[in-house]
Design a protein around this motif. Structure first.
Motif, PDB file in Angstrom:
ATOM      1  N   ALA A  77      25.034   2.403  -6.287  1.00 10.85           N
ATOM      2  CA  ALA A  77      25.067   3.861  -6.379  1.00 10.85           C
ATOM      3  C   ALA A  77      23.647   4.405  -6.473  1.00 10.85           C
ATOM      4  N   GLY A  78      23.418   5.496  -5.763  1.00 12.32           N
ATOM      5  CA  GLY A  78      22.107   6.116  -5.735  1.00 12.32           C
ATOM      6  C   GLY A  78      21.244   5.686  -4.566  1.00 12.32           C
ATOM      7  N   ASN A  79      21.630   4.590  -3.943  1.00 14.07           N
ATOM      8  CA  ASN A  79      20.851   4.085  -2.809  1.00 14.07           C
ATOM      9  C   ASN A  79      21.354   4.656  -1.491  1.00 14.07           C
ATOM     10  N   SER A  80      20.744   4.164  -0.398  1.00 11.59           N
ATOM     11  CA  SER A  80      21.032   4.715   0.924  1.00 11.59           C
ATOM     12  C   SER A  80      21.542   3.637   1.867  1.00 11.59           C
ATOM     13  N   LEU A  81      22.192   4.126   2.915  1.00  9.45           N
ATOM     14  CA  LEU A  81      22.704   3.248   3.964  1.00  9.45           C
ATOM     15  C   LEU A  81      22.764   4.064   5.245  1.00  9.45           C
ATOM     16  N   ARG A  82      22.504   3.421   6.373  1.00  9.63           N
ATOM     17  CA  ARG A  82      22.632   4.114   7.649  1.00  9.63           C
ATOM     18  C   ARG A  82      23.648   3.406   8.524  1.00  9.63           C
ATOM     19  N   LEU A  83      24.627   4.153   8.938  1.00  7.96           N
ATOM     20  CA  LEU A  83      25.636   3.636   9.861  1.00  7.96           C
ATOM     21  C   LEU A  83      25.271   4.013  11.295  1.00  7.96           C
ATOM     22  N   SER A  84      25.629   3.146  12.210  1.00  3.53           N
ATOM     23  CA  SER A  84      25.432   3.405  13.626  1.00  3.53           C
ATOM     24  C   SER A  84      26.758   3.234  14.344  1.00  3.53           C
ATOM     25  N   CYS A  85      26.891   3.955  15.427  1.00  3.46           N
ATOM     26  CA  CYS A  85      28.082   3.818  16.271  1.00  3.46           C
ATOM     27  C   CYS A  85      27.600   3.862  17.726  1.00  3.46           C
ATOM     28  N   THR A  86      27.741   2.762  18.394  1.00  6.02           N
ATOM     29  CA  THR A  86      27.356   2.676  19.793  1.00  6.02           C
ATOM     30  C   THR A  86      28.600   2.866  20.655  1.00  6.02           C
ATOM     31  N   VAL A  87      28.470   3.737  21.634  1.00  7.59           N
ATOM     32  CA  VAL A  87      29.640   4.166  22.403  1.00  7.59           C
ATOM     33  C   VAL A  87      29.493   3.770  23.867  1.00  7.59           C
ATOM     34  N   SER A  88      30.483   3.082  24.360  1.00 10.52           N
ATOM     35  CA  SER A  88      30.542   2.752  25.782  1.00 10.52           C
ATOM     36  C   SER A  88      31.491   3.744  26.419  1.00 10.52           C
ATOM     37  N   ILE A  89      30.924   4.752  27.069  1.00  7.02           N
ATOM     38  CA  ILE A  89      31.719   5.833  27.648  1.00  7.02           C
ATOM     39  C   ILE A  89      30.884   6.502  28.723  1.00  7.02           C
ATOM     40  N   TYR A  90      31.551   6.953  29.763  1.00 10.24           N
ATOM     41  CA  TYR A  90      30.843   7.661  30.827  1.00 10.24           C
ATOM     42  C   TYR A  90      30.437   9.037  30.321  1.00 10.24           C
ATOM     43  N   ARG A  91      29.174   9.366  30.509  1.00  7.31           N
ATOM     44  CA  ARG A  91      28.647  10.665  30.094  1.00  7.31           C
ATOM     45  C   ARG A  91      28.842  10.895  28.595  1.00  7.31           C
ATOM     46  N   PHE A  92      28.197  10.077  27.816  1.00  6.73           N
ATOM     47  CA  PHE A  92      28.261  10.192  26.353  1.00  6.73           C
ATOM     48  C   PHE A  92      27.931  11.606  25.895  1.00  6.73           C
ATOM     49  N   ASN A  93      26.996  12.250  26.587  1.00  3.46           N
ATOM     50  CA  ASN A  93      26.570  13.581  26.144  1.00  3.46           C
ATOM     51  C   ASN A  93      27.601  14.671  26.442  1.00  3.46           C
ATOM     52  N   ALA A  94      28.729  14.295  26.982  1.00  5.20           N
ATOM     53  CA  ALA A  94      29.817  15.254  27.187  1.00  5.20           C
ATOM     54  C   ALA A  94      30.790  15.267  26.016  1.00  5.20           C
TER      55      ALA A  94
END
Length: 123
Positions: free
Chosen positions: A14-31
């Motif tokens: 408790a009190g500490n940090s964590l970074r989650l990532s999610c990598t997505v395989s999808i056409y046109r991620f920015n859509a």
């Protein structure tokens, strides 16, 4: 085939940090709008944070506002969740999800889901 893969979960004090990532395989991620949800044991899945297609608009659940930050890198097809000042009640399985650009905190508005990554916050 659409695939979302979360990583970065683990055990943290408790009190500490964590970074989650999610990598997505999808056409046109920015859509796609992206979101993070979580589900604690015995509880329903709840919204944590969302981000617009461009990353210019972010929104959060009140319970994490000011502690968590969602971001995305459209060049890497990846969305992140930086979690600071973690609390015991943040313990849950965290899921990333994608939708068709809708700004929503409702799980039913998200079309694609990852398998989840577990975050355990200890005292």
């Amino acid at each position: 085939q659409v695939q979302l893969v979360e990583s970065g979960g683990g055990l943290v004090q408790a009190g500490n940090s964590l970074r989650l990532s999610c990598t997505v395989s999808i056409y046109r991620f920015n859509a796609y709008g992206m979101g993070w949800f979580r589900q604690a044991a015995g509880k329903e899945r709840e919204f944590v944070a969302g981000i617009s297609r461009s990353g210019g608009d972010t929104y959060y659940a009140d319970s994490v506002k000011g502690r968590f930050t969602i971001s995305r890198d459209n060049n890497k097809n990846t969305v992140y969740l930086q979690m600071n000042s973690l609390k015991l009640e943040d313990t849950a399985v965290y899921y990333c999800a994608a939708n068709n650009g809708v700004k929503s905190s409702l799980a039913r508005h998200y079309n694609y889901w990852g398998q989840g990554t577990r975050v355990t916050v200890s005292s």
